[in-house]
Design an enzyme around this catalytic site. Structure first.
Site, short mmCIF file in Angstrom:
data_model
loop_
_atom_site.label_atom_id
_atom_site.label_comp_id
_atom_site.label_asym_id
_atom_site.label_seq_id
_atom_site.Cartn_x
_atom_site.Cartn_y
_atom_site.Cartn_z
N GLU A 31 28.05 -12.19 49.46
CA GLU A 31 28.20 -13.49 48.78
C GLU A 31 29.03 -13.34 47.51
OE1 GLU A 31 25.54 -15.01 46.02
OE2 GLU A 31 23.89 -13.67 46.57
N ASP A 144 12.12 -28.15 42.88
CA ASP A 144 13.24 -27.22 42.98
C ASP A 144 12.96 -26.12 44.00
OD1 ASP A 144 15.43 -25.59 42.65
OD2 ASP A 144 15.29 -25.46 40.47
N ASP A 148 18.64 -22.04 50.27
CA ASP A 148 18.67 -20.77 50.99
C ASP A 148 17.56 -20.69 52.04
OD1 ASP A 148 20.72 -20.05 49.25
OD2 ASP A 148 19.55 -18.52 48.17
N LYS A 165 13.67 -13.32 43.99
CA LYS A 165 13.74 -13.09 42.56
C LYS A 165 12.40 -13.41 41.90
CE LYS A 165 17.78 -14.74 42.74
NZ LYS A 165 18.85 -15.66 42.60
#
Ligand code: PSU
Ligand code: MN
Length: 307
Positions: A31, A144, A148, A165
C-alpha cells in the site's frame, strides 16, 4: 511503464511487475498510504525501498500501488516512489474514492481497502502492510469503523499485517471480522498481536506456522468457493516491540489530543500515528518499519508458496 491495461481503466504496470506477470512469478502488493500518511519523510522512503528489497530477496516481485495523476500504478519506478514519499497533498484513497481519483486525474495513496481492490484487479493475491484499519475506540459514539474491514470480507486478497493497530478497539475489530466471515490467522503465535506489541491480550482464533500451511488454507477456501480475503496477523519481532503497557500510555495521550483537536474522518488514523511518533521520540516509527519489513518477508514467502 507499460501501456494502460484497458482503454477505459487507466492502470499501468511497472516494468518489473509486467515482466513478473508475463512469467507468472509471485507478486506482493504494497500500500502507499503508509508512505504518504503513515510516516514522515525520509523514513517513509527508506521503509518503502527496504520493503521492496526484502520481497525481491525472498524471490517475489513488489508492486507498490498508488494513483499518480489519474493513473492506477501497479508497481512504482524508483523515481515515482521518491516523488510520492515527498508529496504533501496526496489524497488518502479507500473504496469510496479510488475511482474518483482516477476520473478526476488526481494523485492519491491507497489504503488497505483500495490496495486490495487494485491488487485483485491486477490478479495479485498477496499484500503486505503494517496494520489494518478497524473499529475505533468509542466507535459506539463516533461510528468510526474502517472500510478495510468490509473490504477484507469481500475481496479475495491475503493481507499480511502485524494485527490491528493498538489505537483501535481490538476486541470489537475482531468481532466485526468474525461476523463478516474473515479468517484471522495468527502466524506462529497463540495470541493476536497489537501492531507495536506482540500481545494484544486476546487469544488468536486460528493459528498457522508456515507459509505453506497458509497457502494450503487459501487453496482449500478456493476449492470450497468461499470468496473474500483473509487476515494474517504476524507479530512484530521481539527485539523491535514496544510492550503493550508502555504503548497504552502514549495511546491514551494521543487519543486525548485527537479529542481536543476535534479530529474526525480520514484524518483520525494519520493524526494518531503522528502523535504517537512524537510522544515516543520516534521509537514507534522504528518499530513500525521493523514490523512492515517482517510482514513483507512473510507475504513474499506466502506468494511463493501459492504458485
Ligand atoms: N498502517 C500503518 N500506517 C498507516 C496505515 C496502516 O502503519 O498509515 C493506513 C492504512 O492504509 C490503513 C489506513 O488502510 O491507515 C486505515 O485508515 P482508516 O482508519 O481511516 O480507514
Ligand atoms: Mn475511519
Amino acid at each position: 511503464m507499460t501501456k494502460p491495461f484497458s482503454p477505459l481503466l487507466p492502470m499501468a504496470y511497472s516494468d518489473e511487475v509486467a515482466a513478473a506477470k508475463a512469467r507468472n512469478a509471485p507478486i506482493v502488493a504494497l500500500e502507499s498510504t503508509i508512505i504518504t500518511h503513515g510516516m514522515p519523510f525520509p523514513g517513509n522512503l527508506d521503509m518503502a525501498r527496504s520493503v521492496e528489497a526484502i520481497i525481491r530477496e525472498e524471490g517475489a516481485v513488489p508492486a507498490t500501488i498508488a494513483v499518480i495523476d489519474g493513473v492506477l500504478h501497479i508497481g512504482l519506478e524508483d523515481a515515482e516512489l521518491v516523488a510520492l514519499a515527498q508529496t504533501q497533498d496526496a489524497m488518502k484513497l479507500s473504496r469510496a474514492d479510488l475511482a474518483f481519483a482516477l476520473a478526476e486525474r488526481r494523485t492519491g495513496a491507497t489504503t488497505v481497502a483500495a490496495t486490495m481492490i487494485a491488487a485483485a484487479r491486477a490478479g495479485i493475491r498477496v499484500f503486505a502492510t503494517g496494520g489494518i484499519g478497524g473499529v475505533h475506540r468509542k466507535a459506539e459514539e463516533s461510528f468510526d469503523i474502517s472500510a478495510d474491514l468490509d473490504e477484507l470480507a469481500r475481496t479475495g486478497v491475503i493481507v499480511v499485517s502485524a494485527g490491528a493497530k493498538a489505537i483501535l478497539d481490538i476486541p470489537k475489530t475482531l468481532e466485526v471480522l468474525e461476523t463478516r466471515g474473515v479468517p484471522v490467522v495468527t502466524y506462529d503465535s497463540e495470541v493476536f498481536p497489537a501492531f507495536w506489541s506482540r500481545d494484544s491480550g486476546l487469544k488468536s482464533a486460528l493459528m498457522l506456522n508456515s507459509p505453506a500451511a497458509i497457502a494450503n488454507f487459501q487453496r482449500m477456501r478456493d476449492q470450497l468457493g468461499v470468496d473474500g480475503g483473509m487476515l494474517i496477523a504476524n507479530p512484530v519481532p521481539e527485539e523491535n516491540e514496544i510492550p503493550r503497557d508502555e504503548m497504552e500510555i502514549y495511546i491514551a495521550r494521543a487519543l486525548d489530543n485527537a479529542a481536543r483537536d476535534e479530529i474526525s474522518g480520514k484524518a483520525v488514523t494519520p493524526y494518531l500515528l503522528d502523535s504517537i511518533f512524537r510522544l515516543t521520540d520516534g521509537r514507534s516509527l522504528a518499530t513500525n518499519i521493523a514490523l512492515v519489513e517482517n510482514n513483507a518477508r512473510l507475504a513474499a514467502e506466502i506468494a511463493v508458496a501459492l504458485i
